[in-house]
Scaffold this motif. Structure first.
Motif, PDB file in Angstrom:
ATOM      1  N   PRO A  54       0.993  -1.438  -0.317  1.00 47.18           N
ATOM      2  CA  PRO A  54      -0.244   0.368  -0.293  1.00 47.18           C
ATOM      3  C   PRO A  54       1.069   1.410  -0.307  1.00 47.18           C
ATOM      4  CG  PRO A  54      -1.195  -1.934   1.919  1.00 47.18           C
ATOM      5  CD  PRO A  54       0.356  -2.231   0.764  1.00 47.18           C
ATOM      6  N   SER A  55       1.945   1.329   0.627  1.00 49.28           N
ATOM      7  CA  SER A  55       3.136   2.345   0.680  1.00 49.28           C
ATOM      8  C   SER A  55       2.638   2.769  -0.797  1.00 49.28           C
ATOM      9  CB  SER A  55       4.282   2.532   1.190  1.00 49.28           C
ATOM     10  OG  SER A  55       4.955   0.882   0.876  1.00 49.28           O
TER      11      SER A  55
ATOM     12  N   VAL B 240       7.772  -8.300   1.896  1.00 47.40           N
ATOM     13  CA  VAL B 240       6.445  -7.443   0.793  1.00 47.40           C
ATOM     14  C   VAL B 240       5.586  -7.041   1.724  1.00 47.40           C
ATOM     15  CG1 VAL B 240       4.592  -7.441  -1.471  1.00 47.40           C
ATOM     16  CG2 VAL B 240       7.444  -8.396  -1.831  1.00 47.40           C
ATOM     17  N   LEU B 241       5.067  -7.563   2.709  1.00 42.60           N
ATOM     18  CA  LEU B 241       4.237  -7.275   3.678  1.00 42.60           C
ATOM     19  C   LEU B 241       4.498  -5.780   4.064  1.00 42.60           C
ATOM     20  CD1 LEU B 241       2.650 -10.739   4.700  1.00 42.60           C
ATOM     21  CD2 LEU B 241       1.968  -8.408   3.979  1.00 42.60           C
ATOM     22  N   ALA B 242       6.513  -6.572   4.325  1.00 44.46           N
ATOM     23  CA  ALA B 242       6.596  -5.443   4.625  1.00 44.46           C
ATOM     24  C   ALA B 242       7.553  -3.677   4.406  1.00 44.46           C
ATOM     25  CB  ALA B 242       7.961  -6.099   6.059  1.00 44.46           C
ATOM     26  N   GLY B 243       7.197  -4.142   3.284  1.00 43.51           N
ATOM     27  CA  GLY B 243       7.602  -2.245   2.342  1.00 43.51           C
ATOM     28  C   GLY B 243       8.592  -2.696   2.508  1.00 43.51           C
TER      29      GLY B 243
ATOM     30  N   GLY C 132      -6.156  -5.751   3.301  1.00 39.19           N
ATOM     31  CA  GLY C 132      -5.804  -3.949   3.003  1.00 39.19           C
ATOM     32  C   GLY C 132      -4.146  -4.149   2.635  1.00 39.19           C
ATOM     33  N   LYS C 133      -3.681  -5.340   3.362  1.00 39.56           N
ATOM     34  CA  LYS C 133      -2.279  -5.376   3.400  1.00 39.56           C
ATOM     35  C   LYS C 133      -1.471  -5.282   2.094  1.00 39.56           C
ATOM     36  CE  LYS C 133      -1.873  -7.056   8.495  1.00 39.56           C
ATOM     37  NZ  LYS C 133      -1.580  -8.608   8.497  1.00 39.56           N
ATOM     38  N   LEU C 134      -1.862  -5.762   1.384  1.00 35.87           N
ATOM     39  CA  LEU C 134      -1.762  -5.724  -0.194  1.00 35.87           C
ATOM     40  C   LEU C 134      -2.697  -5.272  -0.959  1.00 35.87           C
ATOM     41  CD1 LEU C 134       0.133  -8.975  -0.207  1.00 35.87           C
ATOM     42  CD2 LEU C 134       1.235  -7.212  -0.149  1.00 35.87           C
ATOM     43  N   ARG C 135      -2.515  -4.830  -1.812  1.00 36.94           N
ATOM     44  CA  ARG C 135      -3.298  -3.825  -2.986  1.00 36.94           C
ATOM     45  C   ARG C 135      -3.068  -5.150  -4.426  1.00 36.94           C
ATOM     46  NH1 ARG C 135      -1.313   0.962  -3.235  1.00 36.94           N
ATOM     47  NH2 ARG C 135      -3.565   1.429  -1.671  1.00 36.94           N
TER      48      ARG C 135
END
Length: 319
Positions: free
Chosen positions: A128-129, A190-193, A212-215
């Motif tokens: 999401p970032s 990826v979840l950690a950005g 909502g943790k991934l788009r």
């Protein structure tokens, strides 16, 4: 003489412990060439449980991850051709040996095809970032003046690796490949950005998309996924030349007697038809696709040639 009779009787007992009345071995092991927790592994375990219940015996799932699936495949290719060791894998079976020329086996000549199991797709997800809401926006960002975006995959030669590289070429963009040892490790970053983009199997990505943790930006399959009906295909997103379905199947070592291959085909087909397996497939965007051994063998030969051309076109090598 009495000792010889005792030895002969003991050998018969040993033989009986390894082979059932129907010719199948008493212990069946399914090697899955990816890490535990991946989409392929999750479905393998559901199928193994259904197969074990059908055969009234334990069916073991053994993860042998690494080198784009070639480590697990090599182990099966060198196993005894007695029906006790099966390989459960996906498109990577005919992709990785083109990328790893020292894999030590031929995916066509060193295996007997048993049956295809299911077809599915993958989903391209972003953290999401990363301020993109669509595939179009991702492409625009990748074409901008910033340093190349990075993307995670489950490893060199894996299907997500090839799928993303194919999209890069069709879209005319550049992204830096960051290979991991399996879906789980890639997903964690990826979840950690730490890495913004990943091509993932539905099983792995779906819970995080819903949370909502991934788009989800797009799916690779020719049609939308039933579990992600709101997510467009890459074709719908403006790239009609792109469509990639995930197929999976079972293999045994070359030289396995044809009658054993046919028996395994029958039993696996029965397991795939059970309500438990069908429910898991429906819930994770997969569709059963059972074939005869001959049909699957012909399909694999065709895929081996097709992916070979694609790997050479994309200039994929081990990073």
């Amino acid at each position: 003489m009495r000792l010889a009779k005792k030895c002969a009787a003991w050998l018969l007992v040993l033989a009986a412990t390894w082979v059932r009345a129907d010719g199948l071995p008493n212990e069946i092991r399914i090697l899955v060439p990816v890490t535990a927790g991946s989409s392929l592994d999750a479905r393998a375990r559901v199928i193994a449980e259904a197969l074990g219940q059908r055969l009234k015996q334990r069916v073991i799932v053994d993860n042998r991850a690494g080198a784009g699936g070639t480590i697990g495949a090599h182990a099966v290719a060198r196993s005894k051709p007695d029906g006790s060791t099966l390989l459960f894998t996906n498109n990577s079976h005919v992709i990785s040996p083109h990328i790893y020329p020292s894999a030590g086996y031929d995916p066509v000549k060193d295996f007997a095809a048993v049956t295809q199991a299911y077809v599915s797709g993958m989903v391209l997800v972003a953290h999401p970032s990363l301020e993109v809401a669509s595939l179009k926006e991702l492409v625009a960002l990748a074409r901008g003046p910033i340093p190349p975006l990075s993307y995670a995959s489950s490893g060199n030669g894996s299907l997500p690796h090839l799928a993303t590289e194919l999209f890069k070429q069709i879209a005319g963009i550049d992204m830096l490949h960051v290979p991991y040892r399996g879906d789980g490790q890639a997903l964690a970053d990826v979840l950690a950005g730490r890495v913004p983009v990943m091509m993932s199997g539905y099983v792995v990505a779906f819970p995080h998309i819903k949370a909502g943790k991934l788009r989800a930006l797009a799916v690779t399959s020719r049609q939308r996924a039933g579990i992600l009906p709101e997510v467009p295909t890459i074709v719908e997103a403006g790239y009609p030349a792109y469509a990639l379905d995930t197929w999976t199947g079972f293999f045994v070592p070359a030289g396995t007697p044809a009658e054993l291959v046919d028996k395994l085909n029958l039993e696996i087909a029965g397991a795939l038809a059970t309500s438990a397996v069908q429910a898991q497939f429906a819930a994770t965007g997969a569709e059963a696709a059972v074939t005869s051994p001959a049909q699957f063998a012909a399909f694999v030969r065709q895929e081996w040639e097709s992916y070979g051309k694609l790997v050479r076109k994309l200039h994929l090598t081990v990073d």
